[in-house]
Scaffold this motif. Structure first.
Motif, PDB file in Angstrom:
ATOM      1  N   LEU A 120      24.851  -0.844  -3.236  1.00  0.00           N
ATOM      2  CA  LEU A 120      26.164  -0.718  -3.854  1.00  0.00           C
ATOM      3  C   LEU A 120      26.349   0.715  -4.341  1.00  0.00           C
ATOM      4  CD1 LEU A 120      28.822  -1.717  -5.142  1.00  0.00           C
ATOM      5  CD2 LEU A 120      27.464  -2.541  -7.091  1.00  0.00           C
ATOM      6  N   ILE A 121      27.384   1.386  -3.866  1.00  0.00           N
ATOM      7  CA  ILE A 121      27.704   2.746  -4.296  1.00  0.00           C
ATOM      8  C   ILE A 121      28.942   2.667  -5.195  1.00  0.00           C
ATOM      9  CG2 ILE A 121      28.234   5.105  -3.601  1.00  0.00           C
ATOM     10  CD1 ILE A 121      25.551   4.134  -2.544  1.00  0.00           C
ATOM     11  N   PRO A 122      28.767   2.810  -6.516  1.00  0.00           N
ATOM     12  CA  PRO A 122      29.921   2.743  -7.416  1.00  0.00           C
ATOM     13  C   PRO A 122      30.667   4.075  -7.461  1.00  0.00           C
ATOM     14  CG  PRO A 122      27.904   3.043  -8.674  1.00  0.00           C
ATOM     15  CD  PRO A 122      27.497   2.958  -7.237  1.00  0.00           C
ATOM     16  N   PHE A 123      31.982   4.008  -7.580  1.00  0.00           N
ATOM     17  CA  PHE A 123      32.801   5.200  -7.777  1.00  0.00           C
ATOM     18  C   PHE A 123      33.431   5.087  -9.162  1.00  0.00           C
ATOM     19  CE2 PHE A 123      31.980   5.509  -3.361  1.00  0.00           C
ATOM     20  CZ  PHE A 123      32.166   6.847  -3.017  1.00  0.00           C
ATOM     21  N   GLU A 124      32.875   5.847 -10.068  1.00  0.00           N
ATOM     22  CA  GLU A 124      33.212   5.733 -11.487  1.00  0.00           C
ATOM     23  C   GLU A 124      34.691   6.023 -11.738  1.00  0.00           C
ATOM     24  OE1 GLU A 124      32.311   4.456 -15.093  1.00  0.00           O
ATOM     25  OE2 GLU A 124      30.778   4.693 -13.513  1.00  0.00           O
ATOM     26  N   GLY A 125      35.334   5.064 -12.421  1.00  0.00           N
ATOM     27  CA  GLY A 125      36.714   5.238 -12.834  1.00  0.00           C
ATOM     28  C   GLY A 125      37.748   5.078 -11.734  1.00  0.00           C
ATOM     29  N   LYS A 126      37.307   4.748 -10.521  1.00  0.00           N
ATOM     30  CA  LYS A 126      38.246   4.624  -9.411  1.00  0.00           C
ATOM     31  C   LYS A 126      38.745   3.193  -9.280  1.00  0.00           C
ATOM     32  CE  LYS A 126      37.918   8.900  -8.204  1.00  0.00           C
ATOM     33  NZ  LYS A 126      39.067   9.815  -8.439  1.00  0.00           N
ATOM     34  N   GLY A 127      39.998   3.064  -8.862  1.00  0.00           N
ATOM     35  CA  GLY A 127      40.598   1.751  -8.704  1.00  0.00           C
ATOM     36  C   GLY A 127      40.555   1.262  -7.267  1.00  0.00           C
TER      37      GLY A 127
END
Length: 287
Positions: free
Chosen positions: A242-249
Motif C-alpha cells: 500500500l502506497i499512501p499519498f498523504e492528504g490526497k483525496g
C-alpha cells in the motif's frame, strides 16, 4: 516585431507539443472482447513501437472509475501509453455501467472477468504472455479489477471457464475494496448482497500480488478500507503493498491528459512505482 516573432514562435512550439502529446494518447486500435445484450464492449489498445503479434509481452488492462454508473476508457489512455512505451501491450477497457447500459456492479465485475479471460484465450494472436496479465483500475474500476483476483464466481456462463479469469498481478488506484456500510457502494449492490462483491470479505491465500495507491484524505473510499485489505492480505500470506499519498483525496492519481492539469508529478510517481513493483515479480516489458 522581434517580440511578436518570439511570442508567435513560443505559441507554435507549445501548440505543436500539445497536439503531439494529445495525439500520442490515441489508441493504436480497438477490438471487441465481448458481446452483451446491451451492446458490444471494446478494448482500446496501445502498442509498443516495435510490437509484433508474434511477441509474448506482458499485458495490462485498465478499468475506468465512475461508481459503476459512468466513466470512459480515456481516463487511462495516458497510463496505457506509458506502459506501451515501456514494452507492455496496454489496454483501457470498456465495461457495462448503469448510466449507459442500465446494469449493476455485478455485471461490471462479470465484464472485467471476461476481459481477463479474453486476453488469456487470445494470447497467441495478440502477442501476450498468458502468465503475465495485470488487472488495474481506479475507484469502481479498481474494484472490478480487484474482484478478478479476489472474488469467485460471477463468470459469464457461455465462456470457456477452463480458461482462468484471474490476473497474475493487480495495480489498484483508490479502489473500492469494501462494499458494506464500512466502505462505498452498499446502496448499489444492495443491503442483502453487500458482501458478495466486497474484496475485504473474501481475502484468502493465493490472491495475486497487489499494489495499491490511495490518498489518506479520500472522502469517497475510506483509506481505512485499503489499510484493512493490506493487513488481511499479508496475514493470508499474499503480497500486498500500500502506497499512501498523504492528504490526497479521491482521483489524485489522474494524469494531465484526463484532468487537464499542468503537472504530472504524481502520475509519474505512480507509474515509476508500478513498473518497479512488477519488475520484482519478474514482469518486465519486452524491449
Amino acid at each position: 516585431m522581434t517580440s511578436l516573432k518570439i511570442l508567435l514562435t513560443t505559441f507554435l512550439i507549445a501548440f505543436s507539443f500539445t497536439v503531439k502529446g494529445q495525439a500520442n494518447f490515441v489508441p493504436d486500435s480497438t477490438l471487441i472482447y465481448k458481446t452483451t445484450a446491451q451492446g458490444n464492449l471494446k478494448m482500446h489498445v496501445f502498442k509498443p513501437s516495435n510490437y509484433k503479434a508474434s511477441d509474448q509481452r506482458p499485458v495490462i488492462v485498465f478499468f475506468f472509475g465512475g461508481g459503476w454508473v459512468g466513466g470512459h476508457p480515456k481516463q487511462f489512455y495516458q497510463q496505457a501509453r506509458y506502459f506501451a512505451d515501456h514494452g507492455f501491450l496496454a489496454i483501457s477497457a470498456a465495461y457495462r455501467v448503469r448510466g449507459k447500459h442500465k446494469t449493476t456492479p455485478f455485471e461490471s465485475v462479470t465484464d472485467a472477468k471476461s476481459a481477463i479471460r479474453f486476453l488469456r484465450a487470445q494470447a497467441d494472436t495478440l502477442g501476450i504472455d498468458p502468465n503475465k496479465i495485470i488487472a488495474s483500475g481506479a475507484s469502481a474500476g479498481g474494484h472490478i479489477a480487484a474482484c478478478t483476483g479476489v472474488i469467485k464466481g460471477f463468470d459469464e456462463t457461455d465462456e470457456n471457464l477452463d480458461i482462468s479469469s484471474i490476473p497474475n498481478a493487480m495495480l489498484l488506484f483508490n479502489p473500492v475494496i469494501d462494499t458494506t456500510e464500512k466502505g462505498y457502494g452498499i446502496e448499489k449492490v444492495g443491503e442483502d448482497r453487500k458482501t458478495e462483491l466486497s474484496p475485504n470479505d473474501h481475502v484468502e491465500e493465493g490472491i495475486p500480488p497487489t499494489l495499491i495507491f490511495h490518498g489518506t484524505a479520500d472522502q469517497t473510499v475510506p483509506f481505512e478500507n485499503v489499510e484493512r485489505f493490506t493487513k488481511l492480505m499479508t496475514e493470508a500470506g499474499n503480497t500486498c503493498e500500500l502506497i499512501p499519498f498523504e492528504g490526497k483525496g479521491h482521483g489524485f492519481f489522474n494524469g494531465s491528459f484526463f484532468r487537464k492539469q499542468k503537472a504530472d508529478t504524481i502520475f509519474n510517481k505512480t507509474m515509476d512505482l508500478s513498473i518497479k513493483f512488477l519488475e520484482k515479480l519478474s514482469i518486465k516489458g519486452v524491449e
